[in-house]
Each structure stands twice: as C-alpha cells, then as structure tokens.
Write a protein that holds these residues in place. Structure first.
Motif, PDB file in Angstrom:
ATOM      1  N   GLN A 255      -3.487 -15.167  48.140  1.00 50.17           N
ATOM      2  CA  GLN A 255      -3.997 -13.855  47.576  1.00 50.17           C
ATOM      3  C   GLN A 255      -3.513 -13.826  46.085  1.00 50.17           C
TER       4      GLN A 255
ATOM      5  N   GLU B  99      -6.480  -9.263  51.429  1.00 51.04           N
ATOM      6  CA  GLU B  99      -5.061  -9.355  51.936  1.00 51.04           C
ATOM      7  C   GLU B  99      -4.608 -10.688  52.724  1.00 51.04           C
ATOM      8  N   SER B 100      -3.448 -11.229  52.616  1.00 50.62           N
ATOM      9  CA  SER B 100      -2.934 -12.580  53.015  1.00 50.62           C
ATOM     10  C   SER B 100      -3.388 -12.800  54.468  1.00 50.62           C
TER      11      SER B 100
END
Length: 280
Positions: free
Chosen positions: A59, A39-40
């Motif tokens: 991502q 996840e970013s």
C-alpha cells in the motif's frame, strides 16, 4: 525482450488496466509488485488472485516520494535479486464537478489532480528507475552509457492529453504532463538503458467513468473514425505488453483511440454539455 523472470512494479494494479497488465506479465512468466491505495490486507488478497507466488502488494501513496521509495525498497527485498526490470504506471484520479462557466471553480481540482497524476508520475518513474539502477554498481553521475537493456517503464497517459478538450479541464492537462515527463525521462534514462513510453487510451469502461457514460458514448459516435466505441481493457493491455517486449520502442506514445481526437461536438442537436453531469 522477454518478460519471463523479470519483475515489474504496477501502480494502480488493483484497478482495471493495472490489474490487466499485472495478469498479462504474470502469464508471460514475469513477477509483479502492485502498488495501490487499498488497505494492505485487501490489496494482498486481491493480488493473490492474480498469482499465489509471483505477485506482491504494498500500500502506498504515489504522490509521496518517501512512501514510494520505501515501497520499492521493500520490493527489492521480496523479489529475486537483480530481477527488477521496469514498471507500468496506471494510478490516477479524475475529479468530477458540475458544469460551471467560472473556470476558477476548478482551481482546487487542478491542484489535486496535478499532484497525483503529474507529480505522482514523476515520483513513480524516478523511484522505479533508481531502484533498477541500484541493482548495478554505482559509477557516478557520468558513468559510461550502458549497452545492455536494463528495463522499461510504461506510463498511462490519455487521448485527451493532446488535444485537451474543455470537458477534461483538469484531468487533460495532467495527462499532457505525463507525456512530457515520459519524454524527458526517456532521454534522461537513456544512458542507463531504461526505456520510457506511454499508452494513451480513449475512453475505457472503468470506475473512473462514474455517471458520464452517456456523454462519452455520444461524443465517440460523433467524432471517432473507427471503431466508434470505448476501448476495452485487453486492447490497452496488449499495447502495454508490446512496449515492454519490443526493445526498439522508446519515447513513444501509443494511442488506442479509434482515431478519435476528442474535440467537443458542437454540431450535435443539443448542447453536448447537457449530456455530461460533470466536468473533469
């Protein structure tokens, strides 16, 4: 070729080999753009530990050409203009399932691993190469061959890509595809002066190992020439850096395997499959 001020895309850059490659490039004054599935926020936090200013994170899904292409478009906007010089493609999967005498039980795994490891390699190489060339004037499909080096891509294959042992029934052939893609790409990208090479490690202690350590330790002890041990990340990373920096290295597979050729050791005291809880 010096890495200083040059930017490289690192897929799987939050993992062991990818992270090591990213840090090595940064230590030489380079810039890294990490692509991974985290996840970013988590990915950005991780790459900031590599370097606060010269490491970026996006991502993405390497098996989705639109997503990878979009990530490269974003990368070109954040790195210095004209600095993209190549990539290190480390992202891969290694499925595991109980041993079975029914080969068709692995068909679903094979489909999945081919999409990520093989098709994903083609996608990543294509998107990186096109992004590099986008920094230069488009002279059409039959442009004059370039003389000045534009970049280098290093793909991570595996020593089980050639020959492929039965325990790597799906993963092994996917890495054989990586060798073929890399060889074809090196010739295709030759006119653009973009080199393509592979590194083929033996077993590297990482999350991909799962609970198969005992099996591989026994196989390495029985079949490797020397050293009879797993490779360490730094040994793989040093090979990656060498291929990036040496401008004469092209269409080359750099094996980091202690001379191990990976066939199943049927001379063992017991069936070697009993040491392995899973089949790749």
């Amino acid at each position: 070729m010096k890495l200083e001020n040059k930017a490289f895309v690192i897929t799987g850059g939050c993992g062991a080999i990818g992270g090591g490659a990213a840090k090595a490039i940064l230590a030489r004054g380079g810039i890294v753009v990490v692509l991974d599935v985290l996840e970013s926020a988590a990915g950005e936090a991780k790459v900031r530990t590599y370097h606060p200013d010269r490491a970026y994170y996006f991502q993405t899904d390497i098996a989705d050409v639109d997503k990878v292409s979009a990530a490269l478009d974003l990368a070109l906007k954040v790195i210095p203009k004209g600095s993209l010089f190549g990539g290190v493609h480390c992202a891969a999967i290694a499925p595991a399932r109980p041993w079975t005498n029914k080969m068709k039980d692995s068909c679903a795994d094979f489909s999945k691993v081919l999409k990520v490891n093989a098709y994903g390699t083609f996608v990543v190489d294509a998107c990186i190469a096109d992004a590099i060339n986008s920094q230069y004037p488009d002279e059409g499909p039959y442009a004059v061959r370039v003389s000045e080096e534009r970049g280098c891509i290093v793909n991570i294959a595996s020593m089980v890509a050639r020959p492929v042992p039965g325990r790597c029934l799906t993963y092994g052939p996917s890495k054989t595809c990586v060798l073929g893609i890399s060889s074809a790409a090196s010739d295709y990208l030759g006119p653009s002066a973009i080199r393509v090479n592979t590194v083929s490690p033996s077993i590297v202690a990482s999350a991909l190992m799962g609970d198969r350590t005992a099996y591989f330790e026994a196989e390495v002890e029985a079949a490797a020439i020397y050293p009879r041990r797993f490779a360490v990340v730094d040994e793989v990373v040093s090979a990656i850096v060498y291929l990036l920096e040496n401008s004469m290295m092209n269409d080359f597979d750099f094996r980091i395997d202690g001379g191990w050729r990976g066939g199943t050791n049927w001379a063992a005291e017991k069936d070697p499959r009993s040491n392995a809880p899973a089949l790749e």
